[in-house]
Design a protein around this motif. Structure first.
Motif, PDB file in Angstrom:
ATOM      1  N   GLY A  44       0.819  -1.208   0.000  1.00 58.81           N
ATOM      2  CA  GLY A  44       0.000   0.000   0.000  1.00 58.81           C
ATOM      3  C   GLY A  44       0.855   1.261   0.000  1.00 58.81           C
ATOM      4  N   ILE A  45       0.207   2.406  -0.045  1.00 57.79           N
ATOM      5  CA  ILE A  45       0.933   3.677  -0.145  1.00 57.79           C
ATOM      6  C   ILE A  45       1.722   3.954   1.124  1.00 57.79           C
ATOM      7  CG2 ILE A  45       0.679   6.185  -0.383  1.00 57.79           C
ATOM      8  CD1 ILE A  45      -1.749   5.712  -2.127  1.00 57.79           C
ATOM      9  N   TRP A  46       1.089   3.828   2.270  1.00 56.16           N
ATOM     10  CA  TRP A  46       1.735   4.247   3.514  1.00 56.16           C
ATOM     11  C   TRP A  46       2.909   3.348   3.905  1.00 56.16           C
ATOM     12  CZ3 TRP A  46       1.903   8.563   6.050  1.00 56.16           C
ATOM     13  CH2 TRP A  46       2.408   8.580   7.345  1.00 56.16           C
ATOM     14  N   ASN A  47       2.782   2.061   3.672  1.00 58.10           N
ATOM     15  CA  ASN A  47       3.816   1.122   4.112  1.00 58.10           C
ATOM     16  C   ASN A  47       4.914   0.883   3.078  1.00 58.10           C
ATOM     17  OD1 ASN A  47       2.627   0.583   6.661  1.00 58.10           O
ATOM     18  ND2 ASN A  47       1.149  -0.802   5.687  1.00 58.10           N
ATOM     19  N   SER A  48       4.754   1.384   1.884  1.00 59.42           N
ATOM     20  CA  SER A  48       5.813   1.243   0.885  1.00 59.42           C
ATOM     21  C   SER A  48       7.045   2.027   1.315  1.00 59.42           C
ATOM     22  CB  SER A  48       5.315   1.750  -0.481  1.00 59.42           C
ATOM     23  OG  SER A  48       4.261   0.946  -0.967  1.00 59.42           O
ATOM     24  N   PRO A  49       8.237   1.549   0.970  1.00 63.19           N
ATOM     25  CA  PRO A  49       9.470   2.211   1.436  1.00 63.19           C
ATOM     26  C   PRO A  49       9.678   3.588   0.800  1.00 63.19           C
ATOM     27  CG  PRO A  49       9.977   0.449  -0.121  1.00 63.19           C
ATOM     28  CD  PRO A  49       8.527   0.331   0.183  1.00 63.19           C
ATOM     29  N   TRP A  50      10.230   4.486   1.618  1.00 59.21           N
ATOM     30  CA  TRP A  50      10.567   5.829   1.132  1.00 59.21           C
ATOM     31  C   TRP A  50      11.822   5.759   0.256  1.00 59.21           C
ATOM     32  CZ3 TRP A  50       7.692  10.214   1.936  1.00 59.21           C
ATOM     33  CH2 TRP A  50       6.693  10.146   2.908  1.00 59.21           C
ATOM     34  N   VAL A  51      11.803   6.524  -0.821  1.00 56.13           N
ATOM     35  CA  VAL A  51      12.985   6.576  -1.697  1.00 56.13           C
ATOM     36  C   VAL A  51      13.448   8.015  -1.943  1.00 56.13           C
ATOM     37  CG1 VAL A  51      12.490   4.408  -2.882  1.00 56.13           C
ATOM     38  CG2 VAL A  51      11.514   6.551  -3.758  1.00 56.13           C
ATOM     39  N   GLY A  52      12.839   8.957  -1.249  1.00 53.22           N
ATOM     40  CA  GLY A  52      13.250  10.352  -1.410  1.00 53.22           C
ATOM     41  C   GLY A  52      12.964  10.879  -2.810  1.00 53.22           C
ATOM     42  N   PHE A  53      14.001  11.413  -3.447  1.00 56.80           N
ATOM     43  CA  PHE A  53      13.845  12.008  -4.775  1.00 56.80           C
ATOM     44  C   PHE A  53      14.307  11.077  -5.895  1.00 56.80           C
ATOM     45  CE2 PHE A  53      14.001  15.656  -1.922  1.00 56.80           C
ATOM     46  CZ  PHE A  53      12.948  16.436  -2.401  1.00 56.80           C
ATOM     47  N   ASP A  54      14.389   9.776  -5.612  1.00 60.46           N
ATOM     48  CA  ASP A  54      14.851   8.825  -6.630  1.00 60.46           C
ATOM     49  C   ASP A  54      13.931   8.797  -7.849  1.00 60.46           C
ATOM     50  OD1 ASP A  54      16.879   8.290  -4.931  1.00 60.46           O
ATOM     51  OD2 ASP A  54      16.275   6.243  -4.428  1.00 60.46           O
ATOM     52  N   ASN A  55      12.621   8.892  -7.605  1.00 59.53           N
ATOM     53  CA  ASN A  55      11.679   8.880  -8.725  1.00 59.53           C
ATOM     54  C   ASN A  55      11.873  10.096  -9.634  1.00 59.53           C
ATOM     55  OD1 ASN A  55      10.251   6.452  -8.144  1.00 59.53           O
ATOM     56  ND2 ASN A  55       9.127   7.503  -6.525  1.00 59.53           N
ATOM     57  N   PHE A  56      12.195  11.235  -9.040  1.00 61.90           N
ATOM     58  CA  PHE A  56      12.417  12.442  -9.831  1.00 61.90           C
ATOM     59  C   PHE A  56      13.721  12.328 -10.629  1.00 61.90           C
ATOM     60  CE2 PHE A  56       9.615  13.773  -6.436  1.00 61.90           C
ATOM     61  CZ  PHE A  56       8.703  14.589  -7.077  1.00 61.90           C
ATOM     62  N   GLN A  57      14.735  11.707 -10.024  1.00 61.23           N
ATOM     63  CA  GLN A  57      15.996  11.518 -10.739  1.00 61.23           C
ATOM     64  C   GLN A  57      15.799  10.607 -11.946  1.00 61.23           C
ATOM     65  OE1 GLN A  57      18.847  10.078  -7.905  1.00 61.23           O
ATOM     66  NE2 GLN A  57      18.850  11.955  -6.687  1.00 61.23           N
ATOM     67  N   PHE A  58      15.003   9.564 -11.763  1.00 64.47           N
ATOM     68  CA  PHE A  58      14.724   8.651 -12.872  1.00 64.47           C
ATOM     69  C   PHE A  58      13.925   9.360 -13.967  1.00 64.47           C
ATOM     70  CE2 PHE A  58      11.891   5.596 -14.972  1.00 64.47           C
ATOM     71  CZ  PHE A  58      12.829   4.711 -15.484  1.00 64.47           C
ATOM     72  N   LEU A  59      12.987  10.206 -13.534  1.00 62.89           N
ATOM     73  CA  LEU A  59      12.138  10.909 -14.494  1.00 62.89           C
ATOM     74  C   LEU A  59      12.952  11.837 -15.381  1.00 62.89           C
ATOM     75  CD1 LEU A  59       9.272  11.712 -15.506  1.00 62.89           C
ATOM     76  CD2 LEU A  59       9.252  13.439 -13.698  1.00 62.89           C
ATOM     77  N   PHE A  60      13.908  12.547 -14.782  1.00 62.20           N
ATOM     78  CA  PHE A  60      14.658  13.565 -15.527  1.00 62.20           C
ATOM     79  C   PHE A  60      15.985  13.045 -16.083  1.00 62.20           C
ATOM     80  CE2 PHE A  60      11.904  16.098 -12.761  1.00 62.20           C
ATOM     81  CZ  PHE A  60      11.330  16.912 -13.716  1.00 62.20           C
ATOM     82  N   LYS A  61      16.209  11.745 -15.983  1.00 62.53           N
ATOM     83  CA  LYS A  61      17.448  11.173 -16.484  1.00 62.53           C
ATOM     84  C   LYS A  61      17.290  10.783 -17.949  1.00 62.53           C
ATOM     85  CE  LYS A  61      18.491   7.145 -14.992  1.00 62.53           C
ATOM     86  NZ  LYS A  61      18.837   6.056 -14.051  1.00 62.53           N
ATOM     87  N   GLY A  62      18.258  11.123 -18.767  1.00 67.55           N
ATOM     88  CA  GLY A  62      18.237  10.737 -20.179  1.00 67.55           C
ATOM     89  C   GLY A  62      17.747  11.848 -21.088  1.00 67.55           C
ATOM     90  N   ASP A  63      17.813  11.575 -22.379  1.00 63.54           N
ATOM     91  CA  ASP A  63      17.456  12.563 -23.390  1.00 63.54           C
ATOM     92  C   ASP A  63      15.955  12.604 -23.665  1.00 63.54           C
ATOM     93  OD1 ASP A  63      20.145  13.149 -23.681  1.00 63.54           O
ATOM     94  OD2 ASP A  63      20.428  11.665 -25.286  1.00 63.54           O
ATOM     95  N   VAL A  64      15.248  11.535 -23.330  1.00 64.17           N
ATOM     96  CA  VAL A  64      13.822  11.462 -23.669  1.00 64.17           C
ATOM     97  C   VAL A  64      13.045  12.554 -22.956  1.00 64.17           C
ATOM     98  CG1 VAL A  64      11.742  10.046 -23.570  1.00 64.17           C
ATOM     99  CG2 VAL A  64      13.939   9.000 -24.132  1.00 64.17           C
ATOM    100  N   ILE A  65      13.322  12.766 -21.676  1.00 67.47           N
ATOM    101  CA  ILE A  65      12.565  13.757 -20.917  1.00 67.47           C
ATOM    102  C   ILE A  65      12.797  15.157 -21.460  1.00 67.47           C
ATOM    103  CG2 ILE A  65      14.336  14.124 -19.171  1.00 67.47           C
ATOM    104  CD1 ILE A  65      10.506  14.031 -18.665  1.00 67.47           C
ATOM    105  N   GLN A  66      14.005  15.425 -21.964  1.00 61.52           N
ATOM    106  CA  GLN A  66      14.260  16.733 -22.572  1.00 61.52           C
ATOM    107  C   GLN A  66      13.393  16.934 -23.806  1.00 61.52           C
ATOM    108  OE1 GLN A  66      18.464  17.175 -23.289  1.00 61.52           O
ATOM    109  NE2 GLN A  66      19.026  16.563 -21.199  1.00 61.52           N
TER     110      GLN A  66
END
Length: 299
Positions: A44-66
């Motif tokens: 579930g949402i509350w018990n899932s592990p925290w990853v900080g800003f890892d999702n944002f780093q993955f989102l903005f990584k690479g040429d596709v997002i540009q």
């Protein structure tokens, strides 16, 4: 409590809207945790592990997002600029039409707004299909080789802009036309006495008076400048991978990422980024307008 009892009937009348606003706009705020978590279905949402800003780093990584950020920004700038100019122009034209026929023209302009992009996608395919499309059949009559529209990304900026303006034209024109109906006719009578033609009346009277409405609409659209009309970019293009260079935007990129990888955290990060940037742009744009002319600001 005294004020509540005094306005109880009005509150009761507004309750369905308040309930819908609470359910669909405030309850989902719990999902703001998703961009900062490695979401697990079993936890579930509350018990899932925290990853900080890892999702944002993955989102903005690479040429596709540009690429998708560039496409999203440039398309929306074109939609806002051309859509506003053309809608205002048609509103001015509606004002000059006989009142007997204006409702007919309003209805004709408004019909595309209610057409689903799924239906519009089939209509575009009827025009652009390689073998049976109307445009290619027309080109064959002039001895021109058919164009593989769904494999040629260079044509699609124009096609998508035309499609977006076509669909939103009626909505914008009706809003600006309604604003023009509130303009006192004495202004135009005085202008005609001074020898002003239709164009001068539009430039000197109509547009300045409805300028606050135009600014308000533009500010609201700027708030969604990092959002894209998913139906337009997905259904009209048939999600052709050959067109991604000029048709891939944030929403289609996130959709494919979610379907292919099931990464809800990254999708949540994209949504959080869009909302934050949109909110910031609304505040900044309104601040600039407020500095230039306080009366034209949204708040």
């Amino acid at each position: 409590m005294r004020i509540f009892k005094k306005n109880f009937s009005l509150t009761l009348l507004a309750f369905p809207g308040i309930a819908l606003l609470f359910i669909f706009d405030y309850v989902p705020l719990y999902g703001l945790l998703l961009p900062f978590k490695d979401y697990k279905y079993d936890l579930g949402i509350w018990n899932s592990p925290w990853v900080g800003f890892d999702n944002f780093q993955f989102l903005f990584k690479g040429d596709v997002i540009q690429r998708v950020l560039r496409n999203t920004l440039l398309y929306n700038l074109a939609f806002i600029t051309l859509g506003t100019m053309i809608s205002v122009t048609f509103a001015l034209m509606l004002r000059e039409i006989s009142k007997r026929f204006v409702k007919v023209y309003q209805t004709v302009l408004f019909i595309p707004y209610f057409i689903s992009w799924v239906v519009a996608g089939f209509a575009f395919r009827a025009l652009l299909d390689m073998e049976y499309g109307v445009l290619n059949k027309g080109l064959e009559l002039f001895g021109i080789a058919p164009i593989m529209w769904y494999n040629e990304p260079g044509y699609w900026p124009v096609i998508l802009i035309v499609g977006a303006v076509w669909k939103g034209l009626g909505y914008g024109a009706v809003i600006y036309y309604a604003a023009l109906m509130g303009v006192d006719s004495e202004y135009y009578e005085a202008a005609r006495i001074d020898g002003a033609g239709k164009l001068r009346q539009a430039i000197s009277i109509s547009i300045p008076i409805i300028k606050p409405i135009i600014i308000m609409m533009v500010i609201l659209q700027i708030g969604k400048i990092f959002y894209s009309d998913f139906g337009l970019f997905y259904n009209v293009t048939l999600n052709s991978s050959s067109l991604y260079a000029t048709t891939d935007v944030i929403d289609t990129f996130v959709y494919r990422s979610l379907v292919d990888m099931g990464d809800i955290g990254m999708a949540g990060a994209a949504g959080f980024f869009q909302s934050t940037v949109g909110f910031t742009l609304v505040i900044l744009t309104n601040y600039i307008v407020r500095k230039i002319n306080r009366e034209n600001s949204l708040f």
